[in-house]
Design an enzyme around this catalytic site. Structure first.
Site, PDB file in Angstrom:
ATOM      1  N   ASP A   1       1.192  -7.295   4.032  1.00  0.00           N
ATOM      2  CA  ASP A   1       2.257  -8.146   4.566  1.00  0.00           C
ATOM      3  C   ASP A   1       1.752  -8.931   5.773  1.00  0.00           C
ATOM      4  O   ASP A   1       1.401  -8.355   6.797  1.00  0.00           O
ATOM      5  CB  ASP A   1       3.449  -7.269   4.983  1.00  0.00           C
ATOM      6  CG  ASP A   1       4.594  -8.096   5.550  1.00  0.00           C
ATOM      7  OD1 ASP A   1       5.528  -8.396   4.793  1.00  0.00           O
ATOM      8  OD2 ASP A   1       4.549  -8.456   6.749  1.00  0.00           O
TER       9      ASP A   1
ATOM     10  N   LYS B   1       5.191 -15.481   5.265  1.00  0.00           N
ATOM     11  CA  LYS B   1       6.508 -15.925   5.737  1.00  0.00           C
ATOM     12  C   LYS B   1       6.411 -17.303   6.394  1.00  0.00           C
ATOM     13  O   LYS B   1       5.384 -17.627   6.983  1.00  0.00           O
ATOM     14  CB  LYS B   1       7.078 -14.923   6.767  1.00  0.00           C
ATOM     15  CG  LYS B   1       6.952 -13.459   6.340  1.00  0.00           C
ATOM     16  CD  LYS B   1       7.411 -12.497   7.406  1.00  0.00           C
ATOM     17  CE  LYS B   1       7.034 -11.062   7.075  1.00  0.00           C
ATOM     18  NZ  LYS B   1       5.638 -10.726   7.398  1.00  0.00           N
TER      19      LYS B   1
ATOM     20  N   HIS C   1      11.243 -16.194   7.768  1.00  0.00           N
ATOM     21  CA  HIS C   1      10.918 -15.190   8.784  1.00  0.00           C
ATOM     22  C   HIS C   1      12.131 -14.799   9.642  1.00  0.00           C
ATOM     23  O   HIS C   1      12.334 -13.625   9.930  1.00  0.00           O
ATOM     24  CB  HIS C   1       9.780 -15.711   9.673  1.00  0.00           C
ATOM     25  CG  HIS C   1       8.948 -14.626  10.278  1.00  0.00           C
ATOM     26  ND1 HIS C   1       7.612 -14.764  10.542  1.00  0.00           N
ATOM     27  CD2 HIS C   1       9.268 -13.375  10.689  1.00  0.00           C
ATOM     28  CE1 HIS C   1       7.148 -13.632  11.077  1.00  0.00           C
ATOM     29  NE2 HIS C   1       8.141 -12.789  11.187  1.00  0.00           N
TER      30      HIS C   1
END
Length: 274
Positions: A50, A80, A113
């Site tokens: 991630d 993101k 985000h």
């Protein structure tokens, strides 16, 4: 269905499989630090990384994934769109830049985000286009509260697959967890081990009882609550330790004891005021 293995996955609302456990790389230095952390993670069996544009380490993440020798289809990569890039056209450009930095043909999950007021609906429209063009296998949001999700769902063509939020024993977000479950949005935890603030008596006691670390107790609690979790570390022993969650189960009573620690306490920003 509680994860039994480091590579076990949950099926998202569009049929894509996402590993329950991942490695977060927030604040990990681009270059050797990130690349080495990902090598350790792959060695420990992780298949989920991630990152985010804001972390300024997408190039290193992409390089580590490409050089791992693992088939691309076996690694789940999330990134993101940052707040200053939100809006329809800006998001499309930001995604293109992220993909280029990663050096990948697609991402597995692309997230908004933060819910930037007045912008996140247009940002979501851009994510829907990215999804339609199969450049992201799934799309979702991060740090969205119930009211943000309700607003988004009233205008969206695609229901977010994931909502990644601050989630830990001091911030259990139970109403949000239930809302996401009802709408088939997978909840995912960032900062699951509370930035190391694990000296709560209940966690210490359970660590002794189960012969595990307090961090392992919390990560196991995440999984048994059906929350995807992405602890971050760059240290080999910690990365391996964070994956060693599958040889024990917390009893229902102990799960409830951890649930009861909630104080609605955030270590990170409040999405409504950020």
């Amino acid at each position: 269905m509680v994860a039994q293995h480091v590579q076990d996955t949950v099926q998202l609302n569009n049929g894509v499989n996402m590993p329950w456990l991942g490695l977060g790389v927030y604040k990990a230095q681009a270059g050797e630090e990130v690349e080495q952390a990902i090598r350790f993670a792959f060695e420990a069996g992780y298949r989920h990384i991630d990152t985010a544009a804001f972390y300024a380490n997408e190039e290193s993440v992409g390089k580590a994934v490409r050089e791992s020798g693992l088939p691309r289809s076996e690694v789940f990569v999330t990134t993101k769109v940052w707040n200053t890039d939100q809006g329809y056209d800006q998001t499309l450009r930001a995604f293109e830049a992220s993909l280029k930095r990663l050096g990948l043909d697609y991402v597995d999950l692309y997230l908004v985000h933060w819910p930037v007021s007045g912008k996140y609906r247009e940002t979501w429209r851009a994510l829907e286009r990215i999804y339609d063009e199969k450049l992201a296998r799934a799309i979702g949001v991060s740090n969205f509260q119930i009211h943000h999700l309700e607003d988004l769902l009233a205008h969206a063509n695609v229901v977010p697959a994931v909502n990644q939020v601050e989630y830990h024993p001091l911030l259990t977000q139970e109403p949000l967890r239930q809302f996401c479950r009802e709408h088939h949005i997978q909840l995912e935890a960032w900062s699951p081990i509370m930035r190391g603030n694990l000296d709560l008596p209940v966690l210490q006691e359970l660590a002794q009882k189960y012969k595990k670390t307090p961090a392992q107790i919390v990560l196991r609690w995440d999984l048994q609550n059906e929350v995807v979790t992405i602890p971050k570390s760059v240290r080999r022993e910690r990365i391996f330790e964070n994956a060693d969650l599958f040889d024990f189960s917390l009893s229902d009573e102990d799960m409830q004891r951890i649930n009861a620690l909630n104080q609605n306490h955030r270590f990170g920003p409040d999405p409504d005021t950020f």
